[in-house]
Design a protein around this motif. Structure first.
Motif, short mmCIF file in Angstrom:
data_model
loop_
_atom_site.label_atom_id
_atom_site.label_comp_id
_atom_site.label_asym_id
_atom_site.label_seq_id
_atom_site.Cartn_x
_atom_site.Cartn_y
_atom_site.Cartn_z
N ALA A 171 0.83 -1.21 0.00
CA ALA A 171 0.00 0.00 0.00
C ALA A 171 0.86 1.26 0.00
CB ALA A 171 -0.94 0.00 1.20
N THR A 172 1.91 1.26 0.80
CA THR A 172 2.82 2.42 0.86
C THR A 172 3.49 2.66 -0.48
OG1 THR A 172 3.20 2.04 3.20
CG2 THR A 172 4.84 3.36 2.04
N GLN A 173 3.94 1.58 -1.11
CA GLN A 173 4.61 1.68 -2.41
C GLN A 173 3.64 2.23 -3.47
OE1 GLN A 173 6.12 -2.13 -3.63
NE2 GLN A 173 7.34 -1.27 -5.28
N LEU A 174 2.41 1.76 -3.47
CA LEU A 174 1.43 2.23 -4.46
C LEU A 174 1.05 3.70 -4.22
CD1 LEU A 174 -0.74 -0.98 -4.64
CD2 LEU A 174 0.73 -0.06 -6.44
N ARG A 175 0.88 4.06 -2.97
CA ARG A 175 0.55 5.47 -2.65
C ARG A 175 1.68 6.38 -3.09
NH1 ARG A 175 -1.58 3.68 3.17
NH2 ARG A 175 -3.74 3.19 2.60
N ALA A 176 2.93 5.93 -2.90
CA ALA A 176 4.09 6.74 -3.33
C ALA A 176 4.11 6.91 -4.85
CB ALA A 176 5.38 6.09 -2.85
N SER A 177 3.48 5.98 -5.56
CA SER A 177 3.38 6.06 -7.02
C SER A 177 2.17 6.87 -7.47
CB SER A 177 3.30 4.66 -7.62
OG SER A 177 4.47 3.94 -7.36
N GLY A 178 1.42 7.42 -6.50
CA GLY A 178 0.27 8.25 -6.83
C GLY A 178 -1.03 7.50 -7.04
N ILE A 179 -1.10 6.25 -6.59
CA ILE A 179 -2.32 5.45 -6.76
C ILE A 179 -3.11 5.47 -5.46
CG2 ILE A 179 -3.21 3.14 -7.23
CD1 ILE A 179 -0.58 2.74 -8.89
N ALA A 180 -4.36 5.94 -5.54
CA ALA A 180 -5.23 6.00 -4.36
C ALA A 180 -5.48 4.58 -3.87
CB ALA A 180 -6.54 6.69 -4.71
N THR A 181 -4.99 4.27 -2.68
CA THR A 181 -5.02 2.91 -2.15
C THR A 181 -5.62 2.88 -0.76
OG1 THR A 181 -3.01 2.44 -3.41
CG2 THR A 181 -3.57 0.90 -1.66
N GLU A 182 -6.53 1.95 -0.54
CA GLU A 182 -7.13 1.73 0.78
C GLU A 182 -6.71 0.37 1.28
OE1 GLU A 182 -9.22 3.56 2.77
OE2 GLU A 182 -9.02 5.25 1.42
N ILE A 183 -6.60 0.24 2.59
CA ILE A 183 -6.28 -1.04 3.20
C ILE A 183 -7.14 -1.20 4.45
CG2 ILE A 183 -4.32 -0.11 4.49
CD1 ILE A 183 -2.93 -2.83 4.05
N ASP A 184 -7.65 -2.39 4.66
CA ASP A 184 -8.49 -2.66 5.83
C ASP A 184 -7.60 -3.05 7.00
OD1 ASP A 184 -11.48 -3.52 6.62
OD2 ASP A 184 -10.05 -4.91 7.51
N THR A 185 -7.84 -2.44 8.14
CA THR A 185 -7.02 -2.75 9.31
C THR A 185 -7.83 -3.36 10.44
OG1 THR A 185 -7.33 -0.50 10.14
CG2 THR A 185 -5.35 -0.91 8.81
N THR A 186 -9.04 -3.81 10.13
CA THR A 186 -9.91 -4.33 11.18
C THR A 186 -9.77 -5.83 11.41
OG1 THR A 186 -11.74 -4.72 9.64
CG2 THR A 186 -11.63 -2.54 10.72
N GLY A 187 -9.03 -6.52 10.54
CA GLY A 187 -8.86 -7.95 10.71
C GLY A 187 -10.01 -8.77 10.16
N ARG A 188 -10.78 -8.20 9.25
CA ARG A 188 -11.91 -8.93 8.65
C ARG A 188 -11.41 -10.07 7.77
NH1 ARG A 188 -15.84 -3.93 6.86
NH2 ARG A 188 -14.32 -2.40 7.47
N SER A 189 -12.31 -10.98 7.46
CA SER A 189 -12.00 -12.07 6.53
C SER A 189 -11.80 -11.50 5.13
CB SER A 189 -13.14 -13.08 6.51
OG SER A 189 -14.29 -12.51 5.89
N LEU A 190 -11.17 -12.29 4.25
CA LEU A 190 -10.99 -11.84 2.87
C LEU A 190 -12.33 -11.54 2.21
CD1 LEU A 190 -8.10 -14.07 1.51
CD2 LEU A 190 -8.08 -11.61 1.84
N LYS A 191 -13.33 -12.37 2.46
CA LYS A 191 -14.66 -12.16 1.88
C LYS A 191 -15.22 -10.81 2.32
CE LYS A 191 -19.22 -14.24 1.50
NZ LYS A 191 -20.07 -15.39 1.86
N ALA A 192 -15.10 -10.51 3.61
CA ALA A 192 -15.59 -9.23 4.14
C ALA A 192 -14.79 -8.05 3.57
CB ALA A 192 -15.53 -9.23 5.66
N GLN A 193 -13.49 -8.24 3.36
CA GLN A 193 -12.67 -7.19 2.77
C GLN A 193 -13.11 -6.90 1.34
OE1 GLN A 193 -8.32 -7.30 3.63
NE2 GLN A 193 -8.84 -9.10 4.84
N PHE A 194 -13.44 -7.94 0.59
CA PHE A 194 -13.92 -7.75 -0.79
C PHE A 194 -15.25 -7.00 -0.79
CE2 PHE A 194 -10.67 -10.60 -2.26
CZ PHE A 194 -10.49 -10.24 -3.59
#
Length: 106
Positions: free
Chosen positions: A36-59
């Protein structure tokens, strides 16, 4: 005044849409933050979930955010230095090398 400005320019009051959402397994939290940090540094709007949800919930969360793409990071991807990139509109997935991801998304 604010109400009038919002009526004339509603885009000013919308949250920016994430281009990309990073979904990851719990073991890959550090790798996910690095990506995520690398993509943001490249100018790409990036979100990351930090709640510990399952992959299905993240999708589901990424879909609600209106993310155009989701990258999935699991043990296999981390070991290989790749990500699985999913186009949320077409639902097609492809495996992409990390060093090619930013240029592919621009």
């Amino acid at each position: 005044i604010i109400h009038l400005v919002e009526e004339q320019n509603p885009a000013l009051f919308r949250a920016p849409q994430a281009t990309l959402f990073v979904a990851y397994t719990p073991e890959q939290l550090a790798y996910a933050f690095g990506v995520a940090t690398q993509l943001r540094a490249s100018g790409i709007a990036t979100e990351i979930d930090t709640t510990g949800r399952s992959l299905k919930a993240q999708f589901k969360h990424a879909d609600r955010l209106g993310a155009k793409f989701v990258i999935t990071l699991g043990d296999t991807e981390a070991k290989s230095g790749v990500v699985t990139l999913r186009n949320m509109e077409t639902k097609k997935e492809q495996v992409v090398k990390m060093d090619q991801l930013a240029s592919l998304l621009k």
